[in-house]
Scaffold this motif. Structure first.
Motif, PDB file in Angstrom:
ATOM      1  N   LYS A 100       0.848  -1.197   0.000  1.00  8.72           N
ATOM      2  CA  LYS A 100       0.000   0.000   0.000  1.00  8.72           C
ATOM      3  C   LYS A 100       0.884   1.248   0.000  1.00  8.72           C
ATOM      4  O   LYS A 100       2.073   1.194   0.311  1.00  8.72           O
ATOM      5  CB  LYS A 100      -0.930   0.035   1.211  1.00  8.72           C
ATOM      6  CG  LYS A 100      -0.194   0.171   2.541  1.00  8.72           C
ATOM      7  CD  LYS A 100      -1.168   0.225   3.707  1.00  8.72           C
ATOM      8  CE  LYS A 100      -0.406   0.359   5.035  1.00  8.72           C
ATOM      9  NZ  LYS A 100      -1.308   0.385   6.191  1.00  8.72           N
ATOM     10  N   PHE A 101       0.268   2.374  -0.368  1.00  3.36           N
ATOM     11  CA  PHE A 101       0.897   3.675  -0.223  1.00  3.36           C
ATOM     12  C   PHE A 101      -0.212   4.678   0.067  1.00  3.36           C
ATOM     13  O   PHE A 101      -1.399   4.338   0.045  1.00  3.36           O
ATOM     14  CB  PHE A 101       1.682   4.062  -1.492  1.00  3.36           C
ATOM     15  CG  PHE A 101       0.807   4.281  -2.708  1.00  3.36           C
ATOM     16  CD1 PHE A 101       0.347   5.548  -3.034  1.00  3.36           C
ATOM     17  CD2 PHE A 101       0.452   3.223  -3.525  1.00  3.36           C
ATOM     18  CE1 PHE A 101      -0.464   5.752  -4.134  1.00  3.36           C
ATOM     19  CE2 PHE A 101      -0.359   3.414  -4.635  1.00  3.36           C
ATOM     20  CZ  PHE A 101      -0.808   4.685  -4.942  1.00  3.36           C
ATOM     21  N   TYR A 102       0.155   5.921   0.325  1.00  4.27           N
ATOM     22  CA  TYR A 102      -0.863   6.940   0.610  1.00  4.27           C
ATOM     23  C   TYR A 102      -0.930   7.909  -0.568  1.00  4.27           C
ATOM     24  O   TYR A 102       0.061   8.520  -0.948  1.00  4.27           O
ATOM     25  CB  TYR A 102      -0.544   7.671   1.916  1.00  4.27           C
ATOM     26  CG  TYR A 102      -0.633   6.742   3.109  1.00  4.27           C
ATOM     27  CD1 TYR A 102      -1.868   6.306   3.578  1.00  4.27           C
ATOM     28  CD2 TYR A 102       0.516   6.268   3.725  1.00  4.27           C
ATOM     29  CE1 TYR A 102      -1.960   5.431   4.651  1.00  4.27           C
ATOM     30  CE2 TYR A 102       0.442   5.390   4.796  1.00  4.27           C
ATOM     31  CZ  TYR A 102      -0.798   4.977   5.247  1.00  4.27           C
ATOM     32  OH  TYR A 102      -0.891   4.098   6.302  1.00  4.27           O
ATOM     33  N   GLY A 103      -2.104   8.018  -1.152  1.00  5.10           N
ATOM     34  CA  GLY A 103      -2.286   8.852  -2.326  1.00  5.10           C
ATOM     35  C   GLY A 103      -3.745   9.146  -2.558  1.00  5.10           C
ATOM     36  O   GLY A 103      -4.564   9.114  -1.625  1.00  5.10           O
ATOM     37  N   ILE A 104      -4.096   9.405  -3.841  1.00  2.00           N
ATOM     38  CA  ILE A 104      -5.465   9.838  -4.136  1.00  2.00           C
ATOM     39  C   ILE A 104      -6.293   8.762  -4.837  1.00  2.00           C
ATOM     40  O   ILE A 104      -7.501   8.932  -5.005  1.00  2.00           O
ATOM     41  CB  ILE A 104      -5.473  11.139  -4.968  1.00  2.00           C
ATOM     42  CG1 ILE A 104      -4.954  10.895  -6.394  1.00  2.00           C
ATOM     43  CG2 ILE A 104      -4.677  12.228  -4.268  1.00  2.00           C
ATOM     44  CD1 ILE A 104      -5.233  12.042  -7.343  1.00  2.00           C
ATOM     45  N   GLY A 105      -5.668   7.659  -5.283  1.00  2.00           N
ATOM     46  CA  GLY A 105      -6.446   6.546  -5.816  1.00  2.00           C
ATOM     47  C   GLY A 105      -6.886   6.680  -7.260  1.00  2.00           C
ATOM     48  O   GLY A 105      -8.048   6.405  -7.578  1.00  2.00           O
ATOM     49  N   VAL A 106      -5.979   7.113  -8.136  1.00  2.00           N
ATOM     50  CA  VAL A 106      -6.275   7.111  -9.570  1.00  2.00           C
ATOM     51  C   VAL A 106      -5.134   6.430 -10.322  1.00  2.00           C
ATOM     52  O   VAL A 106      -3.989   6.434  -9.875  1.00  2.00           O
ATOM     53  CB  VAL A 106      -6.468   8.531 -10.157  1.00  2.00           C
ATOM     54  CG1 VAL A 106      -7.642   9.234  -9.516  1.00  2.00           C
ATOM     55  CG2 VAL A 106      -5.194   9.355 -10.046  1.00  2.00           C
ATOM     56  N   GLU A 107      -5.475   5.834 -11.449  1.00  2.00           N
ATOM     57  CA  GLU A 107      -4.467   5.399 -12.414  1.00  2.00           C
ATOM     58  C   GLU A 107      -4.472   6.417 -13.545  1.00  2.00           C
ATOM     59  O   GLU A 107      -5.532   6.909 -13.938  1.00  2.00           O
ATOM     60  CB  GLU A 107      -4.799   4.020 -12.977  1.00  2.00           C
ATOM     61  CG  GLU A 107      -4.679   2.890 -11.969  1.00  2.00           C
ATOM     62  CD  GLU A 107      -5.023   1.553 -12.604  1.00  2.00           C
ATOM     63  OE1 GLU A 107      -4.578   1.303 -13.743  1.00  2.00           O
ATOM     64  OE2 GLU A 107      -5.756   0.775 -11.967  1.00  2.00           O
ATOM     65  N   PHE A 108      -3.282   6.719 -14.060  1.00  2.00           N
ATOM     66  CA  PHE A 108      -3.219   7.726 -15.111  1.00  2.00           C
ATOM     67  C   PHE A 108      -2.243   7.315 -16.200  1.00  2.00           C
ATOM     68  O   PHE A 108      -1.354   6.492 -15.998  1.00  2.00           O
ATOM     69  CB  PHE A 108      -2.810   9.094 -14.544  1.00  2.00           C
ATOM     70  CG  PHE A 108      -1.432   9.111 -13.940  1.00  2.00           C
ATOM     71  CD1 PHE A 108      -0.303   9.335 -14.718  1.00  2.00           C
ATOM     72  CD2 PHE A 108      -1.262   8.907 -12.573  1.00  2.00           C
ATOM     73  CE1 PHE A 108       0.966   9.342 -14.155  1.00  2.00           C
ATOM     74  CE2 PHE A 108       0.009   8.918 -12.004  1.00  2.00           C
ATOM     75  CZ  PHE A 108       1.116   9.134 -12.804  1.00  2.00           C
ATOM     76  N   ASN A 109      -2.437   7.898 -17.372  1.00  2.00           N
ATOM     77  CA  ASN A 109      -1.487   7.803 -18.479  1.00  2.00           C
ATOM     78  C   ASN A 109      -1.287   9.207 -19.039  1.00  2.00           C
ATOM     79  O   ASN A 109      -2.162  10.072 -18.895  1.00  2.00           O
ATOM     80  CB  ASN A 109      -1.985   6.871 -19.584  1.00  2.00           C
ATOM     81  CG  ASN A 109      -1.269   5.528 -19.547  1.00  2.00           C
ATOM     82  OD1 ASN A 109      -0.190   5.401 -18.977  1.00  2.00           O
ATOM     83  ND2 ASN A 109      -1.877   4.517 -20.154  1.00  2.00           N
TER      84      ASN A 109
END
Length: 528
Positions: A100-109
Motif C-alpha cells: 500500500k501507499f498513501y495517495g489519491i487513488g487514480v491510475e493515469f497515463n
C-alpha cells in the motif's frame, strides 16, 4: 600529625587510582560491546580516500553521490542481489512490500503531454471527491501539470503524501474546468491480479508478487472459488519476481499436508532455519497446476520448489529465473538502506536453485536474455539443466538444482505474431491508448456487460473498429495494413483485454488475455 600526612598523600592516591582505572579500562576494552570509550578503530583506506577527495580535490564534488557509487562498487563484488537503496528510492520499495501507499487513488497515463485519468479506485479518495475516468489534470496545488513535459515520477510525487493530508486538483472534464480537494488515504497495491472460475470445476489465481498482503488476498480468492465449486486450480506465477518469503510459505501450507518441510535457509552467520507446514490447508487434495517462466523468481520459486519436490503440483511453462538467495534489509543512518544477502534457501529435497554469478552481474542477467536467443524459450531440448545437481522427489521424479526450476511440461514462447510493426505498436502502447479512447466513446454500452466472461462471449471487435485502429497506428507512423492473420488476431485480443481493463481493471484484462494463452490451454489439458 596523622591528618596532615593523609592530606599530603591524598592527591597522589587519587592520581594513582585514576591511572589504575584507566589502565584496567584500556585492557578490558576488547571485551566490551562496541569497544567504545578508549578504543579507536583504525580508519579504513576507503574513508581516508573519501576525506582526501572532499578536502583536496581540484573541483567541487557531490560527496554523497560519490559515496553511493563506492558502496555500489563494493556490493558488485558480492552477488547480484545485494544492493544499496538510496534514501529517495526506499519509500517506493517499502510501499511495494507493504502492499500500500498513501495517495489519491487514480491510475493515469500521459497522452499528448496531458495526464489522463484512466481508472478511479472505487470508494477511494478521488472517487469520493467525484473524479471520473477521462478527467484531464491541469494543476496539482500550484504546479501546472498540462503541456509542460511532466513525467510519471513527478506527478506521482505531487499526488502522494501523508495519510489525511489534502491536495487541490484542477482538471478538465470535457470542456468544463473543475476543482476538487482530495484527502489522501491508503491505496492498496494488489498482488493478486485475477481470480475466477474457468469452468468444469477449474479455478484460476494469478499473483504478481509477494507483499505483506499477499496471503490475505490469496485466501480471500481461494475461499471464494471454493464457494463456486473449485475442484482443480491453476496458480499463475509467471513474471512474479518474488518478495516476502513468509507469504510464500503461508500459501504453500495451504497446499501441503502434515508438517512437511517447505524450505530451509542457512548462511555463514545465520543458523539453519526450517519452515514447515503448521495447519490443515484449504486445498491439500485438489489437482494443482503452477505456471512459471523466466520471470518467476525468489519467493515464487520457494513456493514452486516445495510443491514440485513433494509431487503436489504439476509445473507448466518455462525454466524459472534461478534466485536462491535470501536478503535482509538494513536501514542506514541517512535513511538509505542495504539489502544484503545473508543466507541461501533450499527446497525440501535439498536443492539450491541459485544460478552461478561468478562471471559478474552483467553475465548473470544476460543469461536470461540469452534464453531468447539460444532457443531455450522455443524448445524443451535446449533447456540448460545443471546435470551435476540431480535430485529425486519422493514420487521418483527427477528435479535439478543450480539453475532455476524446470517445468514438468514445457510450453514455448509464442513469437509467431510478433513482427517489427507489432513490436512498435506495443512499444508505443498504441493498443492500450486506443482502448482508452474506445472506452470513453462507448462507456454506456460497455457497462451492459455483466462480467469479463460475458464480455468475452458477446463483445465483437468489428472491421470498422479495426480500420479505426489502423488509422490511429498510422498517426504514430506505424503501418499495419500487411500484418498476418495471426498478428491481427493477437492485436485485437490485446485491444479487447485493454478495454476489459478499463471496465474491470486487471482482472478483466487477464481473463481476456487468457482466452488465447497457450500455457493456459496446456494447463487445462493437463487438469482434464
Amino acid at each position: 600529625m596523622n591528618n596532615k600526612k593523609v592530606q599530603v598523600w591524598l592527591p597522589l592516591l587519587f592520581s594513582l587510582t585514576m591511572i589504575a582505572g584507566m589502565y584496567l579500562g584500556y585492557k578490558m576494552r576488547d571485551n566490551m560491546p562496541g569497544k567504545s570509550f578508549f578504543y579507536t578503530e583504525k580508519r579504513r583506506p576507503v574513508q581516508e580516500i573519501m576525506d582526501l577527495i572532499q578536502n583536496k580535490y581540484v573541483d567541487d564534488v557531490k560527496i554523497d553521490a560519490l559515496a553511493d557509487t563506492a558502496i555500489t562498487a563494493m556490493l558488485n563484488k558480492l552477488d547480484p542481489h545485494s544492493v544499496f537503496i538510496p534514501a529517495e528510492k526506499l519509500d517506493g520499495i517499502n510501499e511495494d512490500l507493504a502492499g500500500k501507499f498513501y495517495g489519491i487513488g487514480v491510475e493515469f497515463n500521459i497522452y499528448n503531454d496531458t495526464i489522463n485519468v484512466i481508472n478511479v479506485l472505487k470508494d477511494g479518495p478521488s472517487f469520493k471527491a467525484g473524479m471520473q475516468t477521462g478527467d484531464k489534470f491541469l494543476k496539482v496545488e500550484d504546479s501546472t501539470v498540462a503541456g509542460n513535459k511532466i513525467d510519471g515520477d513527478r506527478i506521482r510525487k505531487l499526488l502522494r503524501g501523508d495519510k489525511g493530508s489534502k491536495v487541490d486538483i484542477v482538471f478538465l472534464r470535457g470542456t468544463e474546468q473543475k476543482k476538487v480537494t482530495v484527502t489522501r488515504d491508503a491505496i492498496p497495491l494488489y498482488s493478486l491480479d485475477a481470480s475466477y472460475m474457468i469452468g468444469n470445476g477449474v479455478g484460476y489465481i494469478k499473483l504478481n508478487k509477494f507483499s505483506q498482503q499477499t496471503y490475505h488476498e490469496f485466501m480471500d480468492a481461494l475461499l471464494e472459488l471454493k464457494k463456486q465449486g473449485l475442484q482443480k486450480l491453476i496458480l499463475d506465477l509467471r513474471d512474479n519476481g518474488g518478495g516476502i518469503l513468509d507469504e510464500a510459505v503461508e500459501i504453500a501450507d495451504e497446499f501441503l499436508p502434515g508438517d512437511k518441510l517447505i524450505t530451509y535457509t542457512e548462511g555463514k552467520h545465520v543458523a539453519k532455519k526450517e519452515y514447515r507446514c503448521r495447519r490443515e490447508g484449504q486445498f491439500e487434495k485438489g489437482a494443482l497446476v503452477v505456471l512459471a517462466n523466466e520471470g518467476t523468481a525468489s519467493a515464487s520459486e520457494v513456493l514452486i520448489g516445495a510443491l514440485q519436490d513433494w509431487d503436489r503440483a504439476t509445473v507448466i511453462g518455462r525454466r524459472s529465473f534461478g534466485k536462491g538467495l535470501v536478503q535482509e534489509q538494513f536501514e542506514l543512518s541517512d535513511n538509505s538502506a542495504l539489502r544484503l544477502t545473508i543466507a541461501r534457501y533450499y527446497t525440501p529435497v535439498g536443492r539450491s536453485i541459485q544460478r552461478s554469478y561468478t562471471n559478474g552481474e552483467k553475465a548473470y542477467y544476460d543469461e536470461i536474455s540469452n534464453r531468447f536467443h539460444d532457443g531455450e524459450t522455443q524448445s524443451a531440448d535446449s533447456v540448460k539443466n545443471d546435470k551435476s545437481k540431480v535430485y529425486k522427489t519422493p514420487g521418483g521424479k527427477t528435479v535439478y538444482g543450480g539453475g532455476g526450476i524446470t517445468p514438468d511440461y514445457f510450453v514455448a514462447l509464442d513469437t509467431s505474431g510478433f513482427s517489427i510493426s507489432t513490436a512498435k505498436l506495443y512499444a508505443k502502447n498504441v493498443p492500450a491508448n486506443f482502448a482508452y479512447q474506445f472506452y470513453l466513446q462507448n462507456t454506456a454500452s460497455l457497462k451492459n456487460y455483466k462480467s469479463p466472461a460475458d464480455f468475452i462471449k458477446n463483445f465483437a471487435f468489428t472491421e470498422d473498429n479495426w480500420k479505426s485502429f489502423t488509422t490511429t497506428a498510422a498517426k504514430d507512423s506505424i503501418s499495419i495494413d500487411t500484418v498476418s492473420v495471426k498478428e491481427k488476431a493477437d492485436i485485437i485480443n490485446r485491444i479487447k483485454s485493454s478495454i476489459a481493463r478499463q471496465v474491470w481493471r486487471t482482472e478483466g484484462m487477464v481473463e481476456v488475455l487468457n482466452t488465447d494463452d497457450n500455457t493456459i490451454k496446456k494447463a487445462i489439458e493437463v487438469l482434464q
